[in-house]
Design a protein around this motif. Structure first.
Motif, PDB file in Angstrom:
ATOM      1  N   THR A 192     -70.165   6.134  19.155  1.00 35.58           N
ATOM      2  CA  THR A 192     -70.718   7.339  19.770  1.00 35.58           C
ATOM      3  C   THR A 192     -71.944   7.852  19.021  1.00 35.58           C
ATOM      4  OG1 THR A 192     -69.138   8.685  18.525  1.00 35.58           O
ATOM      5  CG2 THR A 192     -68.517   8.080  20.760  1.00 35.58           C
ATOM      6  N   VAL A 193     -72.001   7.595  17.715  1.00 34.13           N
ATOM      7  CA  VAL A 193     -73.165   8.034  16.929  1.00 34.13           C
ATOM      8  C   VAL A 193     -74.415   7.300  17.401  1.00 34.13           C
ATOM      9  CG1 VAL A 193     -74.194   8.099  14.625  1.00 34.13           C
ATOM     10  CG2 VAL A 193     -71.774   8.644  14.921  1.00 34.13           C
ATOM     11  N   ALA A 194     -74.306   5.965  17.538  1.00 31.80           N
ATOM     12  CA  ALA A 194     -75.447   5.169  18.016  1.00 31.80           C
ATOM     13  C   ALA A 194     -75.808   5.560  19.440  1.00 31.80           C
ATOM     14  CB  ALA A 194     -75.119   3.681  17.942  1.00 31.80           C
ATOM     15  N   ALA A 195     -74.793   5.828  20.264  1.00 34.13           N
ATOM     16  CA  ALA A 195     -75.042   6.231  21.649  1.00 34.13           C
ATOM     17  C   ALA A 195     -75.831   7.534  21.689  1.00 34.13           C
ATOM     18  CB  ALA A 195     -73.724   6.391  22.398  1.00 34.13           C
ATOM     19  N   MET A 196     -75.432   8.499  20.876  1.00 38.19           N
ATOM     20  CA  MET A 196     -76.130   9.787  20.854  1.00 38.19           C
ATOM     21  C   MET A 196     -77.560   9.632  20.350  1.00 38.19           C
ATOM     22  SD  MET A 196     -76.061  12.931  21.599  1.00 38.19           S
ATOM     23  CE  MET A 196     -74.372  13.517  21.763  1.00 38.19           C
ATOM     24  N   GLU A 197     -77.755   8.803  19.332  1.00 39.56           N
ATOM     25  CA  GLU A 197     -79.114   8.554  18.818  1.00 39.56           C
ATOM     26  C   GLU A 197     -80.007   7.975  19.917  1.00 39.56           C
ATOM     27  OE1 GLU A 197     -78.624   5.997  15.474  1.00 39.56           O
ATOM     28  OE2 GLU A 197     -77.971   7.602  14.121  1.00 39.56           O
ATOM     29  N   THR A 198     -79.435   7.035  20.687  1.00 43.97           N
ATOM     30  CA  THR A 198     -80.203   6.408  21.761  1.00 43.97           C
ATOM     31  C   THR A 198     -80.496   7.410  22.870  1.00 43.97           C
ATOM     32  OG1 THR A 198     -79.114   4.304  21.270  1.00 43.97           O
ATOM     33  CG2 THR A 198     -80.268   4.463  23.373  1.00 43.97           C
ATOM     34  N   ILE A 199     -79.519   8.249  23.187  1.00 45.29           N
ATOM     35  CA  ILE A 199     -79.715   9.276  24.221  1.00 45.29           C
ATOM     36  C   ILE A 199     -80.855  10.215  23.827  1.00 45.29           C
ATOM     37  CG2 ILE A 199     -78.686  11.344  25.252  1.00 45.29           C
ATOM     38  CD1 ILE A 199     -75.978   9.813  25.171  1.00 45.29           C
ATOM     39  N   LYS A 200     -80.846  10.666  22.569  1.00 50.22           N
ATOM     40  CA  LYS A 200     -81.888  11.589  22.111  1.00 50.22           C
ATOM     41  C   LYS A 200     -83.265  10.920  22.118  1.00 50.22           C
ATOM     42  CE  LYS A 200     -79.030  14.739  19.387  1.00 50.22           C
ATOM     43  NZ  LYS A 200     -79.309  15.861  20.288  1.00 50.22           N
ATOM     44  N   GLU A 201     -83.293   9.657  21.715  1.00 49.27           N
ATOM     45  CA  GLU A 201     -84.558   8.905  21.720  1.00 49.27           C
ATOM     46  C   GLU A 201     -85.073   8.752  23.155  1.00 49.27           C
ATOM     47  OE1 GLU A 201     -85.695   4.276  21.105  1.00 49.27           O
ATOM     48  OE2 GLU A 201     -84.510   5.161  19.475  1.00 49.27           O
ATOM     49  N   ALA A 202     -84.164   8.430  24.076  1.00 47.19           N
ATOM     50  CA  ALA A 202     -84.545   8.258  25.486  1.00 47.19           C
ATOM     51  C   ALA A 202     -85.016   9.577  26.085  1.00 47.19           C
ATOM     52  CB  ALA A 202     -83.363   7.709  26.273  1.00 47.19           C
ATOM     53  N   SER A 203     -84.315  10.675  25.754  1.00 44.07           N
ATOM     54  CA  SER A 203     -84.694  11.992  26.287  1.00 44.07           C
ATOM     55  C   SER A 203     -86.066  12.420  25.786  1.00 44.07           C
ATOM     56  CB  SER A 203     -83.653  13.041  25.888  1.00 44.07           C
ATOM     57  OG  SER A 203     -82.412  12.759  26.498  1.00 44.07           O
ATOM     58  N   ALA A 204     -86.372  12.066  24.527  1.00 47.96           N
ATOM     59  CA  ALA A 204     -87.689  12.410  23.972  1.00 47.96           C
ATOM     60  C   ALA A 204     -88.796  11.634  24.675  1.00 47.96           C
ATOM     61  CB  ALA A 204     -87.707  12.123  22.480  1.00 47.96           C
TER      62      ALA A 204
END
Length: 359
Positions: free
Chosen positions: A215-227
């Motif tokens: 979930t940590v990697a998933a959240m990092e990817t989500i934030k990167e994608a949202s940016a």
């Protein structure tokens, strides 16, 4: 007599050196003929011509007069690399000739200080890359995903900007259920500003959550994608959903409020906002079930708390059903709440609507 014999030997040595140079010239001529006729003749004929040219360089690379000529090695690289890409039947021969080509390419670069052989080098390197691609696709067609992945990875190592090959490598890894390798390749495609970046972000997020369980990697990817894609609601939705699963209620509310503000007529977002409160009520129900039956006071307090959460959830489920009258999920959610509240009239009304949807 000795002087005469020595002179003969010197003449013989010169003649041999000239012969080696003629081998290089003959190799050049052979390559020219191959370029002229290569695609217009059977593969067997092309290989015969290429093997003949490669043989011309065998002697030239060992003789003192020609072994340090850049063109000796550049033509050796051309013939060997062309065999590697042409021989699609004998894979082992293709691999062996690729190795010879790579050695010849390295030697040419070492000797060619003036850059005279740059065109030949570019052609030889392209041939080696194409040989790997041919093997990769052949392996894929045979469902040999492991070999295909190996070859695609070799291509990307040689050409770090080839987005298509990273994508292919990722697909092969996914077929092998090698999800970390899939993610690595897909993220590389994203980093190269691929037009598929948005879809690949979603794929990486899903793999991290469903397969890797990170979930940590998933959240990092989500934030990167949202940016990178601030107006893409699917990433906001993914982030909100992840917060719900993690139990971070305040954050999930914040994210869903953003979604609803952007698209207030989206039934799914309204439903998810209802879930924020409903899932908390479910968690409390589990806590209540574990209580000692004699602990009436605490049980009643939990029931009151649950009722308050369900009252918060209901308007969002009602709005979801209003926006999408065919949303069985929204109706089922309402039905559960009415059952908890012992609201028989509304329970029966919603049940009737569900029967109409699923007669």
């Amino acid at each position: 007599m000795k002087k005469v014999l020595f002179s003969i030997l010197l003449i013989g040595a010169g003649t041999f050196a000239h012969a080696q140079k003629s081998e290089v010239a003959a190799a050049k001529k052979e390559w020219g003929m191959f370029q002229l006729l290569g695609s217009n003749q059977p593969i067997e004929k092309s290989l015969e011509s290429l093997n003949g040219g490669l043989k011309r360089t065998d002697a030239a690379i060992t003789h003192e007069k020609t072994k340090d000529l850049p063109e000796t090695w550049s033509y050796r690289a051309l013939f060997a690399s062309a065999i590697a890409v042409t021989d699609t039947v004998n894979i082992q021969n293709s691999i062996e000739k690729q190795k010879i080509a790579e050695e010849a390419i390295a030697k040419t670069k070492q000797l060619d200080t003036k850059g005279d052989e740059k065109d030949n080098l570019a052609t030889a390197e392209l041939n080696v890359n194409n040989a790997l691609k041919v093997r990769a696709f052949a392996a894929y067609n045979k469902q040999d995903f492991e070999s295909a992945l190996k070859y695609f990875n070799e291509v990307t190592a040689r050409n770090p900007n080839d987005t298509a090959m990273y994508l292919n490598a990722g697909i092969m890894a996914r077929n092998l259920k090698n999800y970390p390798e899939t993610i690595r390749n897909f993220k590389k495609v994203i980093s190269l500003n691929s037009p598929n970046a948005k879809d690949l972000y979603l794929e990486v997020i899903n793999l991290n959550l469903a397969e890797v369980k990170d979930t940590v990697a998933a959240m990092e990817t989500i934030k990167e994608a949202s940016a990178k894609f601030p107006d893409e609601m699917s990433f906001i939705q993914s982030e909100a959903d992840l917060y719900i699963k993690k139990g971070d209620i305040a954050k999930s509310e914040e994210m869903l409020d953003k979604l609803i503000a952007k698209d207030p007529n989206n039934s799914v977002y309204q439903y998810l906002k209802g879930d924020v409160y409903y899932l908390q009520a479910v968690e409390l129900q589990g806590k209540k079930n574990k209580l000692d039956p004699k602990n009436v006071k605490e049980a009643n307090a939990i029931s009151t708390q649950m009722a308050g959460l369900l009252d918060k959830a209901l308007p969002f489920y009602l709005k979801a059903a209003e926006l999408d009258p065919k949303s069985a999920a929204a109706l089922e959610a309402q039905k559960r709440i009415y059952a908890f509240k012992n609201d028989t009239a509304n329970y029966d009304k919603v049940s009737a609507k569900l029967k109409e949807l699923n007669p």
